[in-house]
Scaffold this motif. Structure first.
Motif, short mmCIF file in Angstrom:
data_model
loop_
_atom_site.label_atom_id
_atom_site.label_comp_id
_atom_site.label_asym_id
_atom_site.label_seq_id
_atom_site.Cartn_x
_atom_site.Cartn_y
_atom_site.Cartn_z
N UNK A 118 -20.50 -49.22 -19.82
CA UNK A 118 -20.98 -47.97 -19.24
C UNK A 118 -19.89 -47.29 -18.42
N UNK A 119 -19.20 -48.08 -17.61
CA UNK A 119 -18.14 -47.51 -16.78
C UNK A 119 -17.00 -46.96 -17.62
N UNK A 120 -16.68 -47.64 -18.70
CA UNK A 120 -15.65 -47.12 -19.61
C UNK A 120 -16.10 -45.82 -20.28
N UNK A 121 -17.39 -45.75 -20.60
CA UNK A 121 -17.93 -44.58 -21.29
C UNK A 121 -17.91 -43.34 -20.40
N UNK A 122 -18.15 -43.52 -19.09
CA UNK A 122 -18.22 -42.36 -18.19
C UNK A 122 -16.86 -41.94 -17.66
N UNK A 123 -15.80 -42.58 -18.14
CA UNK A 123 -14.46 -42.09 -17.86
C UNK A 123 -13.76 -42.69 -16.65
N UNK A 124 -14.15 -43.91 -16.24
CA UNK A 124 -13.48 -44.56 -15.11
C UNK A 124 -12.10 -45.05 -15.55
N UNK A 125 -11.05 -44.43 -15.02
CA UNK A 125 -9.69 -44.86 -15.37
C UNK A 125 -9.28 -46.05 -14.51
N UNK A 126 -8.03 -46.50 -14.68
CA UNK A 126 -7.58 -47.72 -13.99
C UNK A 126 -7.59 -47.55 -12.46
N UNK A 127 -7.48 -46.31 -11.99
CA UNK A 127 -7.48 -46.07 -10.53
C UNK A 127 -8.89 -46.15 -9.98
N UNK A 128 -9.84 -45.55 -10.67
CA UNK A 128 -11.21 -45.45 -10.16
C UNK A 128 -12.11 -46.61 -10.56
N UNK A 129 -11.74 -47.35 -11.60
CA UNK A 129 -12.61 -48.40 -12.14
C UNK A 129 -13.03 -49.45 -11.10
N UNK A 130 -12.12 -50.03 -10.32
CA UNK A 130 -12.54 -51.08 -9.37
C UNK A 130 -13.56 -50.58 -8.35
N UNK A 131 -13.34 -49.37 -7.85
CA UNK A 131 -14.30 -48.80 -6.89
C UNK A 131 -15.66 -48.57 -7.56
N UNK A 132 -15.63 -48.00 -8.77
CA UNK A 132 -16.87 -47.67 -9.47
C UNK A 132 -17.67 -48.93 -9.80
N UNK A 133 -16.99 -49.98 -10.22
CA UNK A 133 -17.69 -51.22 -10.58
C UNK A 133 -18.34 -51.86 -9.36
N UNK A 134 -17.63 -51.91 -8.24
CA UNK A 134 -18.20 -52.48 -7.02
C UNK A 134 -19.43 -51.70 -6.57
N UNK A 135 -19.34 -50.39 -6.65
CA UNK A 135 -20.46 -49.53 -6.21
C UNK A 135 -21.68 -49.73 -7.11
N UNK A 136 -21.45 -49.74 -8.42
CA UNK A 136 -22.55 -49.87 -9.38
C UNK A 136 -23.26 -51.22 -9.26
N UNK A 137 -22.48 -52.31 -9.25
CA UNK A 137 -23.10 -53.63 -9.23
C UNK A 137 -23.82 -53.92 -7.92
N UNK A 138 -23.41 -53.27 -6.84
CA UNK A 138 -24.10 -53.46 -5.57
C UNK A 138 -25.45 -52.75 -5.58
#
Length: 444
Positions: A118-138
Motif C-alpha cells: 500500500x505504501x509503495x502504491x501511494x508513492x512513498x519514496x525512500x525519504x518518506x517511506x520510514x516515516x509513513x510506515x511507522x505512522x500507518x502501523x501505529x
C-alpha cells in the motif's frame, strides 16, 4: 409526549443553536489533526509532515466507511423516529453499530497484511517511506475506534443530544493535543507519538459514545438486540454512498495531488498541499458540522410531513452558509501567511510556494459549503442516488479532469486551481438537482 429534541418547531435562531454543538465538534476534531501537523512539522521535520499526508488516504478509507454507515443509517433512523417507529429505529441503530465494529476489525487486519504494498502504491519514496510506515502501523489497531468516532459525531444529533456528542469528541481532542506535546516533544517519540495521540482521541470519543448508548436507556435512541433486515441495511448503505464517495474521492485525489506535486515541486510540493489540506479541514468542518447537525432534522421533519419546517430549514441554511463562505474566503486570503507560518518557517522556500497555493485554493469556498449541504440534504431525504452523483462529480470526476489537464497549461497554479473549478462545476450540478426535485420533496 415526544421527548426527542427533533420534534420541536424550529425557527432560524433555534436551528442554528441546535447545529452549533456539531459545528464546534467538527472543528475540534479538525483542530486535532492540525495540531498533530504543527507538532510534527516543528518538532520532527517537513518530511515527516509530508509522510502523514501520504498515509492520510488510507485512513480516509476507514473514515469513508464510517461516514457511509453513520449518515446512511442516520437518515433512516431519524425518519423512523419522525414516523413514530421508535423500536424499528433502535434496531436499525444497533445493527449499524455491530456492522461498524466488524468493518473496523476487518480493515485493521487487512492493513497489517498489505501495509508495505500500500505504501509503495501511494508513492512513498525512500525519504518518506520510514516515516509513513511507522505512522500507518501505529494507527492500524485503532481503526474500529475511528469508525466509532464517526458514530458519536452523527448519532448524538439524531438522539437529540448534540451537546453530549460534542463533549465526548472535545475530550478526545483535548487529550490528543496534550499527548502531542508529551509524546512528541517531551518523550521524543516523533511521528509514532503523533499517531498514538490521534489514536487515543479516536478511542476516547468512539468508545465513550458506545458505552453511553449501551447503558443509558431513557432516551428515544439506545442499543438493543439488533434485528437484521437486509433490504433496509442495503438501503442505508446506498443512502450513505455520497458520503462514502466524498471521503474515498478525498483519498484518491490526495494521492493524485501528491504524485503530481512530487513531480513538479518534489517533497516541498507535498508539504505545501499537506498544509493547505490541514487548514481546509477547519474551514470545511464548519460546513460539514452544520450539515451533519441539521440533516437529522430534515429526515425527521420529512418523516413527520412537516413541509413548512423543511422549507424554513433550507432557506435559513442557505443564508447561513452564504455568510460563512464570505467570511472564510476573506480570512483565508488576508491571513494566508499567518496560517502557513504555523506549519512552515517563513525562511523556508516551501513557505512562499504554500502561501500562493493557499490563496488560490481558498476560492473553492465560494461553492463548497452549498455543495456539502445539498448533498447532506438529499442523503437526509433518503435520495442517496442524487447525493452520490453530486458528490462523485464535485469531489472526484471534476477534480481528476482538472488535475490531469490544468497543470499542463498553468503549471503549478493549475494544481491549486483544480479544486475551486471542481467545486464551481459541482455547484451547477447541485443547483440543477435541487431545482428539479423541489416539487417532489416540498423543501423550498
Amino acid at each position: 409526549m415526544n421527548d426527542n429534541a427533533l420534534a420541536q418547531q424550529f425557527n432560524s435562531r433555534s436551528l442554528i443553536k441546535y447545529a452549533i454543538p456539531t459545528i464546534i465538534m467538527m472543528i475540534f476534531n479538525s483542530t486535532a489533526g492540525i495540531i498533530d501537523g504543527i507538532f510534527v512539522a516543528n518538532f520532527v521535520n517537513e518530511n515527516a509532515l509530508a509522510a502523514t499526508n501520504l498515509v492520510m488516504p488510507i485512513i480516509l478509507v476507514m473514515i469513508a466507511l464510517g461516514m457511509m454507515l453513520a449518515t446512511g443509517s442516520n437518515a433512516q433512523i431519524a425518519k423512523l423516529l419522525g414516523e413514530g417507529k421508535d423500536k424499528e429505529a433502535r434496531e436499525t441503530f444497533s445493527v449499524t453499530y455491530l456492522v461498524g465494529i466488524i468493518f473496523g476489525v476487518t480493515v485493521s487486519i487487512l492493513l497489517y497484511i498489505f501495509a508495505n504494498p500500500l505504501l509503495n502504491m501511494i508513492g512513498a519514496n525512500e525519504v518518506l517511506y520510514p516515516y509513513a510506515r511507522d505512522y500507518l502501523l501505529t494507527i492500524t489497531p485503532f481503526m474500529t475506534c475511528a469508525m466509532l468516532q464517526m458514530f458519536t459525531q452523527c448519532f448524538f444529533v439524531t438522539a437529540g443530544k448534540p451537546q453530549i456528542g460534542f463533549m465526548m469528541c472535545a475530550l478526545g481532542t483535548v487529550t490528543n493535543i496534550v499527548l502531542d506535546y508529551v509524546l512528541i516533544v517531551y518523550l521524543d517519540m516523533g511521528i509514532v507519538g503523533a499517531a498514538l495521540a490521534t489514536c487515543t482521541s479516536f478511542a476516547i470519543s468512539g468508545i465513550s459514545g458506545l458505552i453511553y448508548f449501551l447503558f443509558y436507556r431513557k432516551g428515544s435512541l439506545y442499543l438493543c438486540k439488533p434485528k437484521w433486515n437486509t433490504k433496509q441495511f442495503l438501503h442505508c448503505l446506498h443512502n450513505g454512498m455520497s458520503e462514502f464517495i466524498t471521503m474515498m474521492a478525498a483519498s484518491i485525489t490526495t494521492i493524485l495531488f501528491n504524485i503530481i506535486l512530487m513531480q513538479i515541486a518534489g517533497e516541498s510540493g507535498v508539504a505545501a498541499i499537506t498544509v493547505i489540506m490541514y487548514v481546509q479541514m477547519i474551514q470545511s468542518a464548519v460546513y460539514t458540522g452544520y450539515s451533519i447537525g441539521v440533516a437529522p432534522l430534515i429526515s425527521y421533519k420529512f418523516g413527520e410531513k412537516s413541509y413548512e419546517q423543511l422549507k424554513l430549514i433550507n432557506k435559513a441554511s442557505f443564508i447561513a452558509i452564504g455568510i460563512a463562505s464570505l467570511l472564510t474566503i476573506t480570512l483565508s486570503i488576508v491571513f494566508a501567511k499567518l496560517a502557513v507560518g504555523v506549519f512552515i518557517s517563513p525562511s523556508s522556500d516551501t513557505f512562499i510556494l504554500t502561501v500562493k497555493g493557499f490563496r488560490i485554493y481558498s476560492l473553492a469556498y465560494v461553492s463548497m459549503g452549498f455543495n456539502i449541504f445539498v448533498c447532506a440534504m438529499f442523503t437526509a431525504l433518503s435520495n442517496g442516488k442524487v447525493s452520490a452523483i453530486i458528490s462523485a462529480l464535485r469531489t472526484l470526476v471534476f477534480i481528476i479532469i482538472a488535475l490531469i489537464t490544468l497543470p499542463f497549461i498553468f503549471g503549478l497554479n493549475g494544481v491549486w486551481i483544480a479544486v475551486p473549478i471542481a467545486e464551481a462545476l459541482g455547484l451547477i450540478v447541485a443547483f440543477i438537482y435541487f431545482k428539479k426535485n423541489k416539487d417532489l420533496y416540498n423543501y423550498y
